[in-house]
Scaffold this motif. Structure first.
Motif, PDB file in Angstrom:
ATOM      1  N   MET A 138       0.846  -1.185   0.000  1.00 21.44           N
ATOM      2  CA  MET A 138       0.000   0.000   0.000  1.00 21.44           C
ATOM      3  C   MET A 138       0.890   1.247   0.000  1.00 21.44           C
ATOM      4  SD  MET A 138      -2.919   1.230   2.768  1.00 21.44           S
ATOM      5  CE  MET A 138      -3.743  -0.362   2.755  1.00 21.44           C
ATOM      6  N   ASP A 164       1.626   4.037   3.941  1.00 24.30           N
ATOM      7  CA  ASP A 164       2.630   3.164   3.326  1.00 24.30           C
ATOM      8  C   ASP A 164       3.223   2.187   4.335  1.00 24.30           C
ATOM      9  OD1 ASP A 164       4.023   4.906   4.898  1.00 24.30           O
ATOM     10  OD2 ASP A 164       5.241   5.759   3.303  1.00 24.30           O
ATOM     11  N   ARG A 205       0.741  -3.990   3.664  1.00 21.72           N
ATOM     12  CA  ARG A 205       0.472  -4.547   2.343  1.00 21.72           C
ATOM     13  C   ARG A 205      -0.897  -4.069   1.854  1.00 21.72           C
ATOM     14  NH1 ARG A 205       4.733  -7.482  -0.296  1.00 21.72           N
ATOM     15  NH2 ARG A 205       6.084  -8.274   1.369  1.00 21.72           N
ATOM     16  N   ALA A 206      -1.093  -4.114   0.531  1.00 28.79           N
ATOM     17  CA  ALA A 206      -2.368  -3.686  -0.042  1.00 28.79           C
ATOM     18  C   ALA A 206      -3.478  -4.652   0.344  1.00 28.79           C
ATOM     19  CB  ALA A 206      -2.243  -3.607  -1.565  1.00 28.79           C
ATOM     20  N   SER A 219       1.784  -0.513 -10.762  1.00 35.08           N
ATOM     21  CA  SER A 219       1.004   0.376  -9.902  1.00 35.08           C
ATOM     22  C   SER A 219      -0.479   0.109 -10.101  1.00 35.08           C
ATOM     23  CB  SER A 219       1.323   1.839 -10.241  1.00 35.08           C
ATOM     24  OG  SER A 219       0.410   2.714  -9.617  1.00 35.08           O
ATOM     25  N   GLU A 258      -7.450   3.196  -2.299  1.00 30.71           N
ATOM     26  CA  GLU A 258      -6.129   2.602  -2.099  1.00 30.71           C
ATOM     27  C   GLU A 258      -5.291   2.702  -3.369  1.00 30.71           C
ATOM     28  OE1 GLU A 258      -5.440  -1.212   0.258  1.00 30.71           O
ATOM     29  OE2 GLU A 258      -5.160  -1.904  -1.803  1.00 30.71           O
ATOM     30  N   SER A 304      -1.560   1.269  -4.696  1.00 26.51           N
ATOM     31  CA  SER A 304      -0.584   0.257  -4.300  1.00 26.51           C
ATOM     32  C   SER A 304       0.491   0.093  -5.360  1.00 26.51           C
ATOM     33  CB  SER A 304      -1.276  -1.079  -4.038  1.00 26.51           C
ATOM     34  OG  SER A 304      -1.997  -1.507  -5.189  1.00 26.51           O
ATOM     35  N   THR A 338       3.864   6.513  -7.475  1.00 23.26           N
ATOM     36  CA  THR A 338       4.257   5.145  -7.810  1.00 23.26           C
ATOM     37  C   THR A 338       5.107   5.113  -9.078  1.00 23.26           C
ATOM     38  OG1 THR A 338       2.085   4.897  -8.865  1.00 23.26           O
ATOM     39  CG2 THR A 338       2.341   3.987  -6.659  1.00 23.26           C
TER      40      THR A 338
END
Length: 724
Positions: free
Chosen positions: A66, A71, A74-75, A200, A208, A210, A221
């Motif tokens: 994420m 940040d 994890r996503a 990305s 979200e 990620s 990203t």
């Protein structure tokens, strides 16, 4: 060097800081340990958005990190990516899982969409693994394509357009993006077996964003400093013969009602050629180019004392355009391609751009224009040479030489203009520290001395702190005949300080205080004007934002200026003005069907007057076929005589209709009360095959009251991209 110029203390400190920080810039690539091993395809690949058995034999990249809203984990929304290749193409498939039922969010199926307002998957290729430039491809959840060139370590120029194919297919629990990128489309070096790569994902329903590799939330990203490694099982195949011909044919009709001339007919042919001299070095040629299909500029109410900037949109100037266009700063551009061919026709031109190896980039351009009776402009030749040498991890040293020569009759003092410049761009391996030092000298007939530019800046950007300081000197005789330098004869100091706070819970994601200033002095360091802004910035967890600012402005006029910019009697040189302004702006969450931006500012103005400004940007989408946007601004000026009370409306409704990701209709109407003009532009674009288009473009200009057409034109244009 000009003996009358003495560097300011700020510039000396900046020079020392950049010199010291350079030794810290040669660090190892941050995410080198994240590797994707790409293997040759075990069988044929069909671009249809369906996961075939062939894909199951390719490695998988998943378990993204994420980036937004935070940040630190994890996503939650899962994405799975696979890549493979054959002798002609790189293939990629991305399975974008959704978080429960509900419609995806997109504006339309139009190309090069707004990243923030679309569910999308995008990936970034850095074929030389230099972490400074590369290519970006992707699509939104409705199949609208995204492609662009990358520069300055994380910026994407979406004006670039090339030949590739993709398909997006929607399922109840996911959408799948599948694409084939020809090796001939990208520029890479033979024998390089490790490229930079990152993936990305933007999912508006979950708010979200990620990334495959971990990236601090303050960076996009697209940041090439944080790419992983694309490891080839064999060296990438050579692109082979890489020659593209792009002819066009055009027919048009126009009529100027103000000049009371007859109907004028146009019948033109011309075209471009792209020749890959090597897999990383490209030669662009053009003969009698036409840019009638280029999107019109967005109009603004101009209450500025200096010339406004409008970006380049013409395809010929775009590949590796950063080599030319990004030398300097936004207000010190020694080269600005829009100076070429807008007032006089381009007859022919050539551009050699690309990489010589991992460390050297080159750009060479030569363009010849014809004479223009309308603009009273002689035929001119424009030549530009730029070189860029990578140093340390991600920094570079750049050189530029610009020559403008009149090849026809020219007025005295306008026979030629030349600029020569050098700059050092600092970028640390983790992107926390960036900076620039530059110097330019111009050569113009009749002007000697005070013809230098010296400027620099340094920035520290972390999650919690942004610290920036910039210093500029532009001599009063400095002349950029092919550039954008709206102001000369000044020293400028611009500091900025921002601190962010991150609450652990609640609707606010982050909030912070920012203070920034722009102080201008003449060449003797006597203050001429300054603007200081104190702002409070709030970002909500749903990505909406609110900004409240207080602005202090002081201006001592150095040239006569009409504060309404409508041709009234200007205020004389030396007039002093000081006022304060309060400004509030709110931007709605991007995941709604109805989005909006509102901004209200109230404060003083010239001659102890006042100015009230209201700005609104409204958008509504009927997914995925129709996107409606309206840009509106209202300025109310209250001044003593002879100016009195003046108000300006600017209204610009725009409708984009996308029947598919290959057929677009755009209607754009702009009413500008300051210049008393209504501009209408209607465009149909049919991409009948990759990078080949058929356009129908209608445009007119009218006076609003009484309504009267000034001029109108209709153009039909056909282009075809042919690979030899």
């Amino acid at each position: 060097m000009n003996p009358t110029y003495t560097p300011s203390p700020g510039k000396i400190l900046m020079l020392l800081a950049l010199f010291l920080l350079s030794f810290q810039a040669n660090a190892q690539k941050k995410n080198a340990g994240y590797q994707y091993h790409i293997r040759k395809a075990a069988g044929p690949i069909t671009i249809d958005g369906i996961m075939e058995d062939t894909w199951l034999k390719a490695d998988s990249a998943s378990n993204f990190f994420m980036v937004l809203p935070m940040d630190t984990s994890r996503a939650k929304v899962q994405t799975q990516v696979r890549m493979t290749y054959d002798n002609n193409n790189i293939y990629i498939i991305a399975i974008c899982y959704t978080n429960g039922p509900g419609q995806y969010m997109v504006e339309s199926m139009k190309r090069d969409f707004n990243f923030v307002k679309n569910d999308n998957f995008i990936f970034f290729l850095d074929p030389f693994d230099t972490r400074t430039d590369g290519f970006s491809f992707g699509a939104n959840a409705a199949g609208g394509q995204w492609d662009g060139t990358m520069y300055e370590g994380g910026k994407v120029d979406l004006s670039w357009d090339n030949k590739w194919v993709s398909v997006v297919k929607n399922y109840p629990d996911k959408w799948i993006f599948e694409a084939a990128i020809p090796f001939k489309t990208i520029r890479y070096k033979k024998g390089v077996g490790v490229w930079g790569i990152n993936f990305s994902r933007n999912d508006l329903k979950s708010s979200e964003k990620s990334s495959w590799t971990p990236i601090p939330r303050q960076f996009p990203t697209a940041s090439l400093a944080y790419t992983g490694s694309l490891v080839w099982d064999e060296l990438p195949p050579e692109a082979g013969t890489n020659i593209s011909l792009i002819p066009y044919a055009l027919a048009g009709v126009s009529k100027d009602y103000q000049a009371k001339t007859g109907v004028a007919w146009r019948k033109e042919i011309g075209g471009d050629a792209k020749i890959g001299l090597t897999s990383s070095l490209n030669l662009d040629l053009t003969v009698n180019p036409d840019f009638s299909q280029v999107d019109v500029d967005q109009q603004v109410v101009n209450l500025n004392r200096y010339e406004l900037f409008f970006p380049e949109k013409r395809q010929f100037f775009l590949e590796n355009g950063d080599l030319f266009a990004n030398f300097g700063y936004t207000d010190i551009r020694p080269f600005f391609s829009r100076r070429i061919g807008l007032n006089a026709p381009i007859r022919f031109g050539g551009r050699l751009t690309g990489k010589l190896d991992k460390d050297w980039r080159v750009g060479l351009m030569d363009i010849q224009t014809g004479e223009s009776d309308v603009a009273s402009s002689p035929a001119e030749n424009f030549g530009v040479l730029t070189l860029q040498r990578r140093v340390f991890a991600r920094s570079n040293i750049g050189f530029m030489f610009i020559n403008k020569d009149a090849t026809g009759s020219a007025t005295p003092g306008n026979q030629y203009n030349r600029n020569i410049g050098v700059e050092y761009n600092l970028a640390s391996s983790n992107n926390l520290l960036t900076g620039k030092l530059m110097g330019i000298k111009s050569f113009t007939p009749g002007l000697k001395g005070h013809d230098l530019v010296a400027a620099g800046h340094i920035q520290y950007l972390s999650k919690y702190w942004t610290m920036y300081i910039q210093d500029q000197y532009v001599g009063k005789n400095y002349t950029a005949g092919v550039g954008y330098v709206p102001r000369v004869g000044y020293n400028k100091i611009s500091p900025l300080l921002l601190h962010n706070f991150f609450p652990k819970s609640g609707g606010i994601l982050s909030h912070g205080v920012q203070i920034m200033s722009n102080y201008y002095f003449d060449e003797n360091f006597k203050r001429t004007d300054n603007e200081s802004t104190l702002s409070y910035l709030i970002t909500m967890r749903n990505r909406s934002t609110f900004t409240l600012s207080a602005v202090d402005t002081y201006i001592k006029l150095l040239v006569p200026f009409d504060p309404t910019n409508t041709g009234k009697t200007p205020l004389p040189i030396g007039t002093r003005n000081h006022w304060n302004t309060i400004d509030a702006q709110f931007v709605s969450k991007p995941q709604a069907l109805f989005t909006y931006l509102t901004e209200v500012a109230y404060g003083g103005y010239y001659q102890s007057g006042s100015k009230t400004s209201v700005t609104a940007q409204l958008g509504y989408r009927f997914q995925p076929y129709v996107n409606i946007a309206v840009n509106t601004s209202y300025n109310d000026l209250r001044l003593p005589q002879p100016y009195g009370n003046t108000n300006f409306w600017l209204v610009g409704p725009r409708t984009d209709i996308t029947i598919s990701n290959k057929l677009y209709f755009t209607t754009y109407v702009q009413y500008n009360g300051q210049v008393k003009n209504i501009n209408t532009n209607i465009r149909m674009q049919w991409r009948y095959q990759p990078a080949s288009d058929f356009f129908i473009v209608y445009g007119d200009n009218s006076t609003p009251s009484p309504f009267m057409v000034k001029n109108r034109q209709l153009v039909v244009k056909w282009t075809y991209w042919c690979n030899l």
